[in-house]
Design a protein around this motif. Structure first.
Motif, PDB file in Angstrom:
ATOM      1  N   VAL A  50      18.506  -8.814 -10.035  1.00 32.23           N
ATOM      2  CA  VAL A  50      17.899  -9.259  -8.774  1.00 32.23           C
ATOM      3  C   VAL A  50      16.571  -8.549  -8.583  1.00 32.23           C
ATOM      4  O   VAL A  50      16.323  -7.501  -9.177  1.00 32.23           O
ATOM      5  N   GLN A  57      17.174 -11.719  -2.178  1.00 31.51           N
ATOM      6  CA  GLN A  57      17.847 -11.136  -3.333  1.00 31.51           C
ATOM      7  C   GLN A  57      18.317  -9.702  -3.060  1.00 31.51           C
ATOM      8  O   GLN A  57      18.715  -8.989  -3.981  1.00 31.51           O
ATOM      9  N   SER A 203      19.819 -17.199  -4.943  1.00 30.43           N
ATOM     10  CA  SER A 203      18.509 -17.290  -5.593  1.00 30.43           C
ATOM     11  C   SER A 203      18.416 -16.460  -6.878  1.00 30.43           C
ATOM     12  O   SER A 203      17.400 -16.499  -7.569  1.00 30.43           O
ATOM     13  N   SER A 204      19.465 -15.709  -7.196  1.00 33.28           N
ATOM     14  CA  SER A 204      19.449 -14.879  -8.410  1.00 33.28           C
ATOM     15  C   SER A 204      19.653 -15.760  -9.641  1.00 33.28           C
ATOM     16  O   SER A 204      20.630 -16.507  -9.732  1.00 33.28           O
ATOM     17  N   TYR A 208      23.497 -11.828 -13.586  1.00 30.47           N
ATOM     18  CA  TYR A 208      23.596 -11.093 -12.326  1.00 30.47           C
ATOM     19  C   TYR A 208      23.944  -9.633 -12.598  1.00 30.47           C
ATOM     20  O   TYR A 208      23.283  -8.722 -12.113  1.00 30.47           O
TER      21      TYR A 208
END
Length: 232
Positions: A50, A57, A203-204, A208
């Protein structure tokens, strides 16, 4: 390694540089690789994919560890007089308002968590430059700004932790003490990691969870397999 002590080098030798461990293996290994004589903290460090510079984020949240943190949490309740008895009965270590605001302005910060009611937050605004860098500013998202003062105090005392990704996209948190049973450390780690997975920003993009490491205070880092986290 030349500047490291013998005990540390012996601990490092127990960790295979080619391996990534399961949570269960890491919790067993972290107890074996502790190099200090005191009851060390057990920490998790997670590198996330992120960009915290973007508000959408930012990964931040709270989680109640099922087996507690192993640490005595010092709680300050900044509340009006009508709520002060409630805070004391719930176990807050310090209770007050204007007197403690003055102490904080003078540099006092011998506390771990501050709980406040919404009606006093206007008075706390001027403390932001003192409390913000220390991670002590009450926040509704972390449950530390609430009218249910008793419940908030009890929850924090029982092992609730507040976490926030740093500017490099890394989460740092303690999940217990080296004196905990490995099974208790595993339960705490799972509770924390499951919460982190639930907080994945929409939105990542891409990976992750990039890497996860477990370590004890002054002990070597143990790499944990990504699949041990993403499968939770």
């Amino acid at each position: 390694m030349a500047n490291r002590g013998k005990r540390y080098q012996q601990a490092v030798a127990l960790i295979s540089p080619e391996m990534e461990y399961s949570l269960e293996e890491a919790c067993d290994l972290v107890k074996k690789t502790s190099t200090v004589s005191f009851d060390a903290s057990v920490d998790l460090d997670i590198r996330l994919g992120v960009d915290p510079r973007h508000a959408d984020q930012m990964v931040r949240g709270t989680v109640s560890l099922p087996n507690g943190t192993g640490k005595e949490v010092r709680v300050l309740a900044l509340v009006n007089e009508s709520k002060q008895d409630e805070a004391r009965e719930a176990g807050a270590d310090h209770v007050g308002l204007d007197d403690y605001i003055a102490k904080i302005e003078d540099g006092w910060a011998d506390i771990d968590v501050i709980i406040a009611t919404p009606d006093v937050m206007g008075k706390l605004g001027k403390l932001g430059r003192f409390l913000g860098p220390r991670g002590l500013m009450p926040n509704p998202k972390s449950g530390t700004v609430t009218m249910d003062v008793a419940d908030a105090v009890k929850t924090v005392k029982a092992g609730q932790i507040d976490f926030r990704v740093d500017k490099y996209g890394i989460l740092h948190t303690s999940i217990g003490k080296i004196s905990f049973d490995a099974s208790d450390l595993k339960e705490n780690a799972e509770a924390f990691l499951q919460t982190v997975m639930r907080l994945k920003p929409a939105s990542s993009k891409g990976l992750y969870v990039k890497s996860v490491f477990m370590s004890s205070t002054m002990g070597p880092s143990i790499p944990i397999a990504r699949t041990a986290v993403t499968s939770l």
